[in-house]
Design an enzyme around this catalytic site. Structure first.
Site, PDB file in Angstrom:
ATOM      1  N   CYS A  96       0.846  -1.188   0.000  1.00  0.00           N
ATOM      2  CA  CYS A  96       0.000   0.000   0.000  1.00  0.00           C
ATOM      3  C   CYS A  96       0.884   1.242   0.000  1.00  0.00           C
ATOM      4  O   CYS A  96       1.797   1.372   0.830  1.00  0.00           O
ATOM      5  CB  CYS A  96      -0.901  -0.017   1.230  1.00  0.00           C
ATOM      6  SG  CYS A  96      -1.950   1.439   1.388  1.00  0.00           S
ATOM      7  N   CYS A 121      -8.511  -5.030 -10.024  1.00  0.00           N
ATOM      8  CA  CYS A 121      -8.053  -3.979 -10.927  1.00  0.00           C
ATOM      9  C   CYS A 121      -7.608  -2.812 -10.036  1.00  0.00           C
ATOM     10  O   CYS A 121      -8.439  -2.116  -9.453  1.00  0.00           O
ATOM     11  CB  CYS A 121      -9.202  -3.594 -11.849  1.00  0.00           C
ATOM     12  SG  CYS A 121      -8.773  -2.433 -13.127  1.00  0.00           S
ATOM     13  N   CYS A 134       0.292   3.121   3.562  1.00  0.00           N
ATOM     14  CA  CYS A 134       0.744   2.644   4.878  1.00  0.00           C
ATOM     15  C   CYS A 134       1.811   1.561   4.812  1.00  0.00           C
ATOM     16  O   CYS A 134       2.360   1.176   5.844  1.00  0.00           O
ATOM     17  CB  CYS A 134      -0.449   2.128   5.686  1.00  0.00           C
ATOM     18  SG  CYS A 134      -1.151   0.587   5.065  1.00  0.00           S
ATOM     19  N   CYS A 149      -5.272   0.802   6.317  1.00  0.00           N
ATOM     20  CA  CYS A 149      -5.445   2.263   6.393  1.00  0.00           C
ATOM     21  C   CYS A 149      -6.728   2.764   5.731  1.00  0.00           C
ATOM     22  O   CYS A 149      -7.060   3.931   5.847  1.00  0.00           O
ATOM     23  CB  CYS A 149      -4.235   2.973   5.793  1.00  0.00           C
ATOM     24  SG  CYS A 149      -4.096   2.860   3.997  1.00  0.00           S
ATOM     25  N   CYS A 193      -7.519  -0.825   1.269  1.00  0.00           N
ATOM     26  CA  CYS A 193      -6.520  -1.408   2.172  1.00  0.00           C
ATOM     27  C   CYS A 193      -7.177  -1.631   3.524  1.00  0.00           C
ATOM     28  O   CYS A 193      -7.753  -0.700   4.094  1.00  0.00           O
ATOM     29  CB  CYS A 193      -5.330  -0.459   2.299  1.00  0.00           C
ATOM     30  SG  CYS A 193      -4.090  -0.992   3.513  1.00  0.00           S
TER      31      CYS A 193
END
Length: 114
Positions: free
Chosen positions: A31, A103, A34, A83, A80
Site C-alpha cells: 500500500c 483492478c 501505509c 489504512c 486497504c
C-alpha cells in the site's frame, strides 16, 4: 505517509498510464499509504484493462471489499484493510484459480522488488 484518498492518490489514473500496468518483476506490492503487503507478483497478470491486475490478494484479510454505486454502476470497491485507502475495484472476470480480477491503481501501490 498519508493514506491514499478514496479516489486514489490525487485522482483516478487514466487506463494504461500507471507505473505498474506492464511491470512483471518479482516482488511484493505494498500500500502506498501505509506500506501494508497487499499483492504478490505471482498473482499479477496482463488483463488488458489498463491497470495492474491480480487474481488474489496477498492474504485473506489484507483488503476490504465494499459495494460501490458511484458513476451509475454497481462495482466492488477494494480498499486497504490497514489504512482504508482506495486501491481499485474487483470484477468477476479473472483467470483461474479464483475467477476474480483485482483492478488496482498503480498510484495506490509501491513495488518492493525481490
Amino acid at each position: 505517509m498519508a493514506p491514499p484518498s478514496r479516489a486514489g492518490i490525487g485522482r483516478p489514473e487514466e487506463p494504461f498510464s500507471g507505473e505498474y500496468d506492464h511491470t512483471f518483476e518479482p516482488g511484493t506490492y505494498r500500500c502506498a499509504g501505509c506500506g501494508a503487503e497487499l499483492f504478490r507478483s505471482e498473482t499479477k497478470y496482463d488483463s488488458g484493462c489498463g491497470w495492474p491486475a491480480f487474481y488474489a490478494p496477498a492474504g485473506q484479510d489484507v483488503v476490504d471489499e465494499e459495494t460501490d454505486t458511484t458513476h451509475g454502476m454497481v462495482r466492488t470497491e477494494v480498499t486497504c484493510s490497514n489504512c482504508g485507502g482506495h486501491l481499485g475495484h474487483l470484477f468477476p472476470d479473472g483467470p483461474a484459480p479464483t475467477g476474480t480480477r483485482y483492478c488496482i491503481n498503480s498510484a495506490a501501490l509501491n513495488l518492493e522488488e525481490e
